[in-house]
Design an enzyme around this catalytic site. Sequence first.
Site, PDB file in Angstrom:
ATOM      1  N   VAL A   1       0.847  -1.199   0.000  1.00  0.00           N
ATOM      2  CA  VAL A   1       0.000   0.000   0.000  1.00  0.00           C
ATOM      3  C   VAL A   1       0.883   1.250   0.000  1.00  0.00           C
ATOM      4  O   VAL A   1       2.067   1.182   0.306  1.00  0.00           O
ATOM      5  CB  VAL A   1      -0.931   0.039   1.232  1.00  0.00           C
ATOM      6  N   ASN A   2       0.281   2.396  -0.369  1.00  0.00           N
ATOM      7  CA  ASN A   2       1.083   3.625  -0.417  1.00  0.00           C
ATOM      8  C   ASN A   2       1.382   4.151   0.990  1.00  0.00           C
ATOM      9  O   ASN A   2       0.599   3.968   1.916  1.00  0.00           O
ATOM     10  CB  ASN A   2       0.424   4.698  -1.286  1.00  0.00           C
TER      11      ASN A   2
ATOM     12  N   PHE B   1      13.798  -2.931  -5.116  1.00  0.00           N
ATOM     13  CA  PHE B   1      14.827  -2.043  -5.658  1.00  0.00           C
ATOM     14  C   PHE B   1      14.664  -1.771  -7.154  1.00  0.00           C
ATOM     15  O   PHE B   1      15.529  -1.142  -7.760  1.00  0.00           O
ATOM     16  CB  PHE B   1      16.219  -2.636  -5.396  1.00  0.00           C
TER      17      PHE B   1
ATOM     18  N   LEU C   1      15.905   2.757   2.518  1.00  0.00           N
ATOM     19  CA  LEU C   1      15.992   4.224   2.581  1.00  0.00           C
ATOM     20  C   LEU C   1      17.412   4.674   2.252  1.00  0.00           C
ATOM     21  O   LEU C   1      17.622   5.668   1.532  1.00  0.00           O
ATOM     22  CB  LEU C   1      15.605   4.725   3.978  1.00  0.00           C
TER      23      LEU C   1
ATOM     24  N   CYS D   1       9.831   8.115  -5.110  1.00  0.00           N
ATOM     25  CA  CYS D   1      10.609   7.545  -4.004  1.00  0.00           C
ATOM     26  C   CYS D   1      11.676   8.447  -3.405  1.00  0.00           C
ATOM     27  O   CYS D   1      11.748   8.593  -2.191  1.00  0.00           O
ATOM     28  CB  CYS D   1      11.267   6.267  -4.474  1.00  0.00           C
ATOM     29  N   PHE D   2      12.529   9.025  -4.250  1.00  0.00           N
ATOM     30  CA  PHE D   2      13.726   9.662  -3.707  1.00  0.00           C
ATOM     31  C   PHE D   2      13.407  10.718  -2.653  1.00  0.00           C
ATOM     32  O   PHE D   2      13.881  10.660  -1.526  1.00  0.00           O
ATOM     33  CB  PHE D   2      14.568  10.276  -4.838  1.00  0.00           C
TER      34      PHE D   2
ATOM     35  N   SER E   1       6.009  -2.214   0.719  1.00  0.00           N
ATOM     36  CA  SER E   1       6.036  -0.741   0.638  1.00  0.00           C
ATOM     37  C   SER E   1       7.276  -0.258   1.369  1.00  0.00           C
ATOM     38  O   SER E   1       7.722  -0.890   2.327  1.00  0.00           O
ATOM     39  CB  SER E   1       4.843  -0.100   1.343  1.00  0.00           C
TER      40      SER E   1
HETATM   41  C1  UGA Z   1      14.427   4.564  -7.780  1.00  0.00           C
HETATM   42  C2  UGA Z   1      15.642   3.650  -7.542  1.00  0.00           C
HETATM   43  O1  UGA Z   1      16.563   3.772  -8.627  1.00  0.00           O
HETATM   44  C3  UGA Z   1      15.208   2.201  -7.408  1.00  0.00           C
HETATM   45  O2  UGA Z   1      16.322   1.379  -7.089  1.00  0.00           O
HETATM   46  C4  UGA Z   1      14.163   2.084  -6.303  1.00  0.00           C
HETATM   47  O3  UGA Z   1      13.681   0.771  -6.178  1.00  0.00           O
HETATM   48  C5  UGA Z   1      12.998   2.999  -6.631  1.00  0.00           C
HETATM   49  O4  UGA Z   1      13.474   4.374  -6.739  1.00  0.00           O
HETATM   50  C6  UGA Z   1      11.984   2.894  -5.532  1.00  0.00           C
HETATM   51  O5  UGA Z   1      12.304   3.215  -4.379  1.00  0.00           O
HETATM   52  O6  UGA Z   1      10.871   2.419  -5.802  1.00  0.00           O
HETATM   53  P1  UGA Z   1      12.936   5.198  -9.904  1.00  0.00           P
HETATM   54  O7  UGA Z   1      12.492   6.353  -9.061  1.00  0.00           O
HETATM   55  O8  UGA Z   1      11.900   4.348 -10.546  1.00  0.00           O
HETATM   56  O9  UGA Z   1      13.860   4.199  -9.037  1.00  0.00           O
HETATM   57  O10 UGA Z   1      13.874   5.736 -11.090  1.00  0.00           O
HETATM   58  P2  UGA Z   1      15.402   6.204 -11.176  1.00  0.00           P
HETATM   59  O11 UGA Z   1      15.976   5.575 -12.382  1.00  0.00           O
HETATM   60  O12 UGA Z   1      16.111   5.986  -9.905  1.00  0.00           O
HETATM   61  O13 UGA Z   1      15.277   7.761 -11.466  1.00  0.00           O
HETATM   62  C7  UGA Z   1      14.860   8.691 -10.459  1.00  0.00           C
HETATM   63  C8  UGA Z   1      15.029  10.103 -10.954  1.00  0.00           C
HETATM   64  O14 UGA Z   1      16.416  10.457 -11.033  1.00  0.00           O
HETATM   65  C9  UGA Z   1      14.468  10.363 -12.346  1.00  0.00           C
HETATM   66  O15 UGA Z   1      13.819  11.612 -12.372  1.00  0.00           O
HETATM   67  C10 UGA Z   1      15.700  10.363 -13.215  1.00  0.00           C
HETATM   68  O16 UGA Z   1      15.533  11.104 -14.397  1.00  0.00           O
HETATM   69  C11 UGA Z   1      16.704  11.011 -12.294  1.00  0.00           C
HETATM   70  N1  UGA Z   1      18.117  10.715 -12.644  1.00  0.00           N
HETATM   71  C12 UGA Z   1      18.567   9.433 -12.632  1.00  0.00           C
HETATM   72  C13 UGA Z   1      18.970  11.753 -12.951  1.00  0.00           C
HETATM   73  O17 UGA Z   1      18.574  12.931 -12.962  1.00  0.00           O
HETATM   74  N2  UGA Z   1      20.276  11.474 -13.256  1.00  0.00           N
HETATM   75  C14 UGA Z   1      20.763  10.201 -13.252  1.00  0.00           C
HETATM   76  O18 UGA Z   1      21.973  10.018 -13.536  1.00  0.00           O
HETATM   77  C15 UGA Z   1      19.885   9.155 -12.936  1.00  0.00           C
END
Ligand code: UGA
Length: 464
Positions: free
Chosen positions: A70-71, A142, A201, A256-257, A111
């Site tokens: 869930v969210n 991940f 995290l 996520c981030f 989650s």
């Molecule tokens: C991220 C993590 O990479 C996954 O490992 C994790 O499982 C996931 O969050 C999560 O917690 O569910 P995600 O958010 O789907 O995955 O995509 P990313 O590829 O990590 O990209 C995140 C953001 O960073 C995007 O906006 C992307 O454009 C940006 N980004 C990525 C950059 O600006 N520069 C980069 O070099 C890489």
Amino acid sequence: MAVIALKCPEIEVAVVDISVSRITAWNSDALPIYEPGLDEVVKKCRGKNLFFSTDVEKHVSEADIVFVSVNTPTKTQGLGAGKAADLTYWESAARMIADVSKSNKIVVEKSTVPVKTAEAIEKILTHNSKGIDFQILSNPEFLAEGTAIQDLFNPDRVLIGGRETPEGQKAIAALRDVYAHWVPVDRIICSNLWSAELSKLAANAFLAQRISSVNAMSALCEATGADVSQVAHAVGKDTRIGPKFLNASVGFGGSCFQKDILNLVYICECNGLPEVANYWKQVIKINDYQKTRFVNRIVSSMFNTVSGKKIAILGFAFKKDTGDTRETPAIDVCKGLLGDKALLSIYDPQVNEEQIQRDLAMKKFDWDHPVHLQPMSPTSIKQVNVVWDAYAATKDAHGVCILTEWDEFKTLDYQRIYNNMRKPAFIFDGRNVVDEAKLRAIGFIVYSIGKPLDQWLKDMPAVA
Ligand code: UGA
């Protein structure tokens, strides 16, 4: 869950949700999310050992293992507002599991949750257990969007956390056996519950930190004439650092981030670690700075005003190969430009108008709450026009902003776009996808993140 069904034909997987429209979509030909390769996996298993249903109680009561996905939005009010995770949905899921269970179960946290959530969930389950044994595991995910299926087929690691009791270890072994159908056992890591929760995290915080680091460098590159791609390449060649996640951008987005780092910050604060909290907070501050800096560049380059000017937005999703717009930097950039009264024409190959209008109307942190709690789509945003073609978006525009790195933006006919734009014609590339030299030869004034600046831009420095 679809990949588990594909790789483990003898396991029956039931995906349940209280949303009828969601489940109907999962049972239809048009799946509710766009993810390369997902359609194929779902079609291979659906109706065989993969089922989508709204009969939540029946499937939960029959299951041996329950994954809870869930969210967990950021709290918008009360204690920890703007930082802590809201566990309302998790708590009600746990109460429901306790209510309907008639046999022992392994309950898996899928989650992303604050550290020690499992302890709280365990309390809910055991206090309502009627003698049933519940084992809680943390099995953080991940995968990244856009590459989800590949990531699941071939994960760097699978992490399973559980209690250090014999029952806890037995539960870990049961889940490890599921993944061992296709994941080499040396990539399945087992740990205690808190380590697993915190690792998730921490991994996201480290990844986001790399992006903020390179984005911080991009500002310095623009000021000094260095090229951020060259710097990132040189830095990434050090095997201790590695080349991935060093692409400068308009900012990171995604569900996520930011949420996970805010959560980490809150946990540090609650544990009396303000220095550690501030360290991680800075990753988000740089991300916000990068988005603000981008908007300021646009406005200052265009004679300090974009009022009444048409600006084309190419790409709205938070990254390519997904239709997901949660926390996309495009929202902040568009809001910044709208604040300066620009007229926006937005094109994204995977995002529809309703979604864009909703995103632009939504308050920060509201996006992860159920749709019925979010503001209605506002017909009032007359400054925004959503189109289904990059050429329509850019026609008669004063400027073009590239906010998602969709492959198709690399191969657009930029001569045609230039011919149909107002002059001087500006391109602001927030993802470093265009060939600046070629575009400059056509006549564009080009701004690319972290690259040496056009004379034009040097004369109009952006103040963040
Ligand atoms: C991220 C993590 O990479 C996954 O490992 C994790 O499982 C996931 O969050 C999560 O917690 O569910 P995600 O958010 O789907 O995955 O995509 P990313 O590829 O990590 O990209 C995140 C953001 O960073 C995007 O906006 C992307 O454009 C940006 N980004 C990525 C950059 O600006 N520069 C980069 O070099 C890489």
